[in-house]
Design a protein around this motif. Structure first.
Motif, PDB file in Angstrom:
ATOM      1  N   ASN A 296       0.817  -1.210   0.000  1.00 48.08           N
ATOM      2  CA  ASN A 296       0.000   0.000   0.000  1.00 48.08           C
ATOM      3  C   ASN A 296       0.857   1.269   0.000  1.00 48.08           C
ATOM      4  O   ASN A 296       0.461   2.290   0.562  1.00 48.08           O
ATOM      5  CB  ASN A 296      -0.920  -0.012   1.229  1.00 48.08           C
ATOM      6  N   TYR A 297       2.025   1.216  -0.653  1.00 48.03           N
ATOM      7  CA  TYR A 297       2.934   2.367  -0.614  1.00 48.03           C
ATOM      8  C   TYR A 297       2.378   3.571  -1.373  1.00 48.03           C
ATOM      9  O   TYR A 297       2.757   4.713  -1.092  1.00 48.03           O
ATOM     10  CB  TYR A 297       4.302   1.982  -1.168  1.00 48.03           C
ATOM     11  N   VAL A 298       1.491   3.357  -2.338  1.00 47.85           N
ATOM     12  CA  VAL A 298       0.912   4.493  -3.074  1.00 47.85           C
ATOM     13  C   VAL A 298       0.089   5.363  -2.136  1.00 47.85           C
ATOM     14  O   VAL A 298       0.160   6.602  -2.180  1.00 47.85           O
ATOM     15  CB  VAL A 298       0.060   3.991  -4.255  1.00 47.85           C
ATOM     16  N   GLN A 299      -0.694   4.741  -1.281  1.00 50.66           N
ATOM     17  CA  GLN A 299      -1.546   5.496  -0.375  1.00 50.66           C
ATOM     18  C   GLN A 299      -0.783   6.048   0.816  1.00 50.66           C
ATOM     19  O   GLN A 299      -1.098   7.139   1.310  1.00 50.66           O
ATOM     20  CB  GLN A 299      -2.703   4.609   0.128  1.00 50.66           C
ATOM     21  N   THR A 300       0.216   5.319   1.278  1.00 50.75           N
ATOM     22  CA  THR A 300       0.912   5.736   2.494  1.00 50.75           C
ATOM     23  C   THR A 300       2.041   6.728   2.236  1.00 50.75           C
ATOM     24  O   THR A 300       2.377   7.524   3.121  1.00 50.75           O
ATOM     25  CB  THR A 300       1.493   4.510   3.208  1.00 50.75           C
ATOM     26  N   VAL A 301       2.629   6.718   1.038  1.00 51.19           N
ATOM     27  CA  VAL A 301       3.787   7.577   0.775  1.00 51.19           C
ATOM     28  C   VAL A 301       3.564   8.512  -0.403  1.00 51.19           C
ATOM     29  O   VAL A 301       3.682   9.738  -0.279  1.00 51.19           O
ATOM     30  CB  VAL A 301       5.053   6.725   0.532  1.00 51.19           C
TER      31      VAL A 301
END
Length: 336
Positions: A152-157
């Motif tokens: 979920n790196y797109v949403q978190t970063v």
């Protein structure tokens, strides 16, 4: 029935009263070899277990192995066939191709959290920006990405960092500069700040695209009028500069002509001085000059033997003709 009331038997069948019981003959089949069956089952079981340890990484992806015993393994599986420990190692696929995230007012499911970025310019004016960020994961550090960020790196970063850096960059410029001459500078500022953030999170930033920058219509008209006035001033300034340059050119040309006239006068005076000196040193040049001025209407001969004088050939010619005419009759008298 037999005497005594017992059931009567007929052949292989036994009947008793109204019910009949039929005894079918038994067939003895040969028993299978248990060892063969156990071997086949064992081979199938081994093949199934081994198949669970074969993993294929598709093109454009990388695999991160998570072991139930040791956790995330540092080695990343590249494209192709790989063997892992069945039921112990679990492979997580990550897309390593070029990806993009778009924050825009017309993007699907656009809302306050996912839509265009709203920011303020240097003078505090509202500006709405549509931005597209192109990136990819760092293949060599995919295991660290999986361990620290997960899928979920797109949403978190990515999304929150893009919003933050775009707002910071827009706040450094005025609205007029952003929509006219400094658009590329805004993109460069966003790209520089995001590249550092992406690198720290094991991502590779490819490019930042400012798709659209919008400001209120009233402010846009005011900026356009201001720019038009500045352009008119620039045109007038250019005209004044051209006039000044033309005047300077005329002055330079006049100065050049004056200098040329002075030099020409100096040359003529020097020529006259030299000519006078030559005449003083050679008086015969005066007669030569006079003769040149008289020719070709008057024919003269200069005889420098004894003195300086000019001889008129025409007068001599006329005198010679008269003498010849007078002497002719005398000659006729003396003729026999």
């Amino acid at each position: 029935m037999k005497p005594g009331g017992g059931p009567a038997r007929t052949g292989g069948m036994t009947t008793s009263g109204p019910e009949r019981t039929v005894n079918m003959p038994r067939v003895n089949l040969p028993s299978p070899n248990r060892r063969v069956w156990l071997g086949v089952l064992a081979a199938l079981l081994v093949a199934w277990v081994l198949s669970q340890g074969v993993r294929v990484i598709p093109a454009g992806f990388v695999g991160v192995v998570f072991s139930s015993f040791s956790g995330v393994k540092p080695d990343v599986l590249q494209e192709g066939i790989h063997f892992v420990v069945p039921f112990v190692d679990h492979v997580n696929l990550y897309d390593a191709r070029l990806q993009e995230v778009t924050l825009a007012h017309d993007s699907p499911n656009a809302n306050d959290a996912e839509g265009a970025i709203r920011a303020r310019s240097k003078e505090g004016l509202d500006i709405t920006a549509d931005v597209t960020v192109q990136f990819r994961i760092d293949r060599a550090k995919a295991a660290i990405l999986h361990k620290e960020l997960g899928r979920n790196y797109v949403q978190t970063v990515i999304r929150p960092q893009v919003r933050s850096k775009v707002r910071d960059a827009i706040g450094q410029f005025s609205a007029a500069d952003i929509i006219s001459t400094q658009r590329q500078a805004v993109e460069a500022s966003i790209t520089t700040s995001l590249r550092d953030v992406f690198s720290r999170n094991n991502l590779v930033l490819d490019s930042v695209l400012l798709r659209e920058l919008r400001i209120p219509d009233s402010i846009a008209k005011a900026i356009e009028q201001k720019q038009a006035a500045e352009q008119q001033v620039a045109v007038e300034r250019n005209r004044l500069q051209q006039s000044s340059i033309s005047a300077q050119r005329a002055v330079v040309e006049a100065q050049g002509a004056a200098k040329a006239a002075v030099e020409q006068a100096k040359g003529e005076a020097q020529a006259l001085s030299l000519r006078g000196k030559a005449l003083r040193e050679n008086p015969q040049l005066i007669q030569l000059t006079v003769a040149e001025k008289l020719a070709p209407t008057i024919q003269t001969v200069m005889l420098p033997s004894g003195g300086n004088f000019l001889l008129d050939l025409k007068s001599l010619g006329s005198a010679g003709t008269a003498a010849t005419t007078t002497a002719a009759p005398a000659t006729d008298k003396t003729a026999p």
